[in-house]
Design a protein around this motif. Structure first.
Motif, mmCIF file in Angstrom:
data_model
loop_
_atom_site.group_PDB
_atom_site.id
_atom_site.type_symbol
_atom_site.label_atom_id
_atom_site.label_comp_id
_atom_site.label_asym_id
_atom_site.label_seq_id
_atom_site.Cartn_x
_atom_site.Cartn_y
_atom_site.Cartn_z
ATOM 1 N N MET A 116 39.755 -16.767 -11.335
ATOM 2 C CA MET A 116 39.577 -18.277 -11.772
ATOM 3 C C MET A 116 40.481 -19.797 -11.612
ATOM 4 O O MET A 116 40.007 -20.810 -11.788
ATOM 5 N N LEU A 117 41.732 -19.442 -10.745
ATOM 6 C CA LEU A 117 41.965 -20.396 -10.115
ATOM 7 C C LEU A 117 41.361 -21.058 -9.432
ATOM 8 O O LEU A 117 41.411 -22.441 -9.562
ATOM 9 N N ALA A 118 40.901 -20.463 -8.462
ATOM 10 C CA ALA A 118 40.087 -21.597 -7.645
ATOM 11 C C ALA A 118 39.131 -22.307 -8.147
ATOM 12 O O ALA A 118 38.311 -23.704 -7.626
ATOM 13 N N GLU A 119 37.446 -21.815 -9.239
ATOM 14 C CA GLU A 119 37.156 -21.992 -9.867
ATOM 15 C C GLU A 119 37.752 -23.683 -10.956
ATOM 16 O O GLU A 119 37.228 -24.532 -10.794
ATOM 17 N N LYS A 131 36.204 -28.352 -19.343
ATOM 18 C CA LYS A 131 36.764 -26.853 -19.285
ATOM 19 C C LYS A 131 38.014 -26.619 -20.596
ATOM 20 O O LYS A 131 38.270 -25.830 -20.856
ATOM 21 N N ALA A 132 39.349 -27.600 -20.253
ATOM 22 C CA ALA A 132 40.228 -27.809 -21.396
ATOM 23 C C ALA A 132 39.499 -27.795 -22.549
ATOM 24 O O ALA A 132 40.076 -27.450 -23.392
ATOM 25 N N LEU A 133 38.741 -28.810 -22.854
ATOM 26 C CA LEU A 133 38.382 -29.087 -23.974
ATOM 27 C C LEU A 133 37.579 -27.625 -24.765
ATOM 28 O O LEU A 133 37.767 -27.077 -26.013
ATOM 29 N N LYS A 134 36.989 -27.097 -24.328
ATOM 30 C CA LYS A 134 36.233 -26.080 -24.324
ATOM 31 C C LYS A 134 37.770 -24.741 -25.123
ATOM 32 O O LYS A 134 37.791 -24.047 -26.509
ATOM 33 N N ILE A 202 47.127 -21.613 -16.067
ATOM 34 C CA ILE A 202 46.528 -22.559 -14.878
ATOM 35 C C ILE A 202 45.472 -23.935 -15.313
ATOM 36 O O ILE A 202 45.811 -24.719 -14.512
ATOM 37 N N LEU A 203 45.078 -23.915 -16.864
ATOM 38 C CA LEU A 203 44.958 -25.591 -16.347
ATOM 39 C C LEU A 203 45.682 -26.486 -16.855
ATOM 40 O O LEU A 203 46.116 -27.375 -16.361
ATOM 41 N N GLU A 206 46.843 -27.374 -13.835
ATOM 42 C CA GLU A 206 45.730 -28.066 -12.919
ATOM 43 C C GLU A 206 45.682 -30.105 -13.670
ATOM 44 O O GLU A 206 46.201 -30.125 -12.933
ATOM 45 N N LEU A 207 45.634 -29.636 -14.438
ATOM 46 C CA LEU A 207 45.773 -31.288 -15.400
ATOM 47 C C LEU A 207 47.102 -32.059 -14.860
ATOM 48 O O LEU A 207 47.013 -32.897 -14.726
ATOM 49 N N ARG A 208 48.140 -31.349 -14.959
ATOM 50 C CA ARG A 208 49.384 -31.613 -14.093
ATOM 51 C C ARG A 208 49.637 -32.038 -13.090
ATOM 52 O O ARG A 208 50.009 -33.256 -13.044
ATOM 53 N N SER A 209 49.376 -31.339 -12.455
ATOM 54 C CA SER A 209 48.981 -32.250 -10.814
ATOM 55 C C SER A 209 48.207 -33.552 -10.649
ATOM 56 O O SER A 209 48.006 -33.855 -10.111
#
Length: 247
Positions: A116-119, A131-134, A202-203, A206-209
């Motif tokens: 999941m992290l790699a995806e 992905k985030a909105l879903k 995870i999201l 990644e979003l904050r990065s």
């Protein structure tokens, strides 16, 4: 009473009992055929010799029964010890099997997390936003479902309290509704942990990065791990939605 030798034959010094030579040599090997020693065995034989000599067959039967009883008692005892050892071994084997299953489960969870992290990390901006909105939509559906259930339970509790006259009946109904509310809360939190917790974290990371200028609410920085209530669930959904739309 002592034991001595007469013409090379071991005999008891008592005039009543003559000890055969093989028994005498056996007693000597055991250290019991020396003059002056305490001859408890020979004293017992002397005391019971009249009975033994008159009923040797009965004596042999009793001796055989005693030997058999001792054998079966010893066998029962050691069988019980062996059964206990076998039970401990089986318990240990079950624990090892359970530990192996737990290890395999952790390995599978770790593999899913890495996948999941790699995806998420490898996804582009548009894909990450989708992905985030879903996920936000799924969380809000989850929150709405449990809010409707909680309102329904609250309405039932109010209706029952208004129509029940006796105190003990009201107490029973109150206890029933309280248990239902607690069970719903536990089920809700468990479902969040199972369906959303890992993916939201995870999201979020990644979003904050990808949004270095984004300023999250530090007062709610632990809400992703433990939302605990509808306010926390809605904060997670709102925060993810806000970051996704900033991509």
């Amino acid at each position: 009473m002592g034991v001595g030798e007469v013409n090379g034959v071991g005999v008891c010094k008592s005039p009543i009992i003559i000890v055969p030579e093989p028994l005498y040599h056996c007693l000597r090997r055991l250290g019991m055929a020396q003059p002056g020693n305490n001859m408890e065995l020979l004293k017992t034989i002397k005391d019971e010799w009249a009975v033994i000599s008159t009923t040797p067959f009965t004596f042999l039967i009793l001796a055989a029964l005693m030997f058999a009883a001792a054998y079966f008692i010893a066998r029962w005892r050691y069988t019980a010890i062996l059964d206990q050892a076998k039970a401990k071994q089986e318990t240990l084997a079950e624990r090892l099997h359970l530990r192996s299953e737990q290890t395999e489960s952790y390995r599978e969870k770790a593999a899913k997390y890495d996948e999941m992290l790699a995806e998420v990390v490898d996804s582009g901006a548009a894909e990450l936003r989708d992905k985030a909105l879903k996920l936000v939509g799924d969380i809000r559906e989850f929150v709405g479902r449990f809010q409707r259930l909680e309102r329904s339970n609250a309405d039932d509790r109010f209706f029952d309290a208004a129509h029940i006259g006796k105190d003990f009946q009201r107490d029973l109904q109150w206890e029933r509704h309280t248990r239902a509310m607690i069970n719903n809360t536990l089920e809700r939190n468990d479902e969040y942990d199972r369906r959303f917790k890992t993916e939201t974290i995870i999201l979020r990371d990644e979003l904050r990065s990808r949004l270095p200028d984004y300023k999250p609410d530090d007062n709610l920085r632990f809400t992703y791990e433990n939302p605990t209530n509808f306010f926390g669930f809605n904060f997670v959904a709102d925060d993810l939605e806000k970051m996704a739309k900033l991509l």
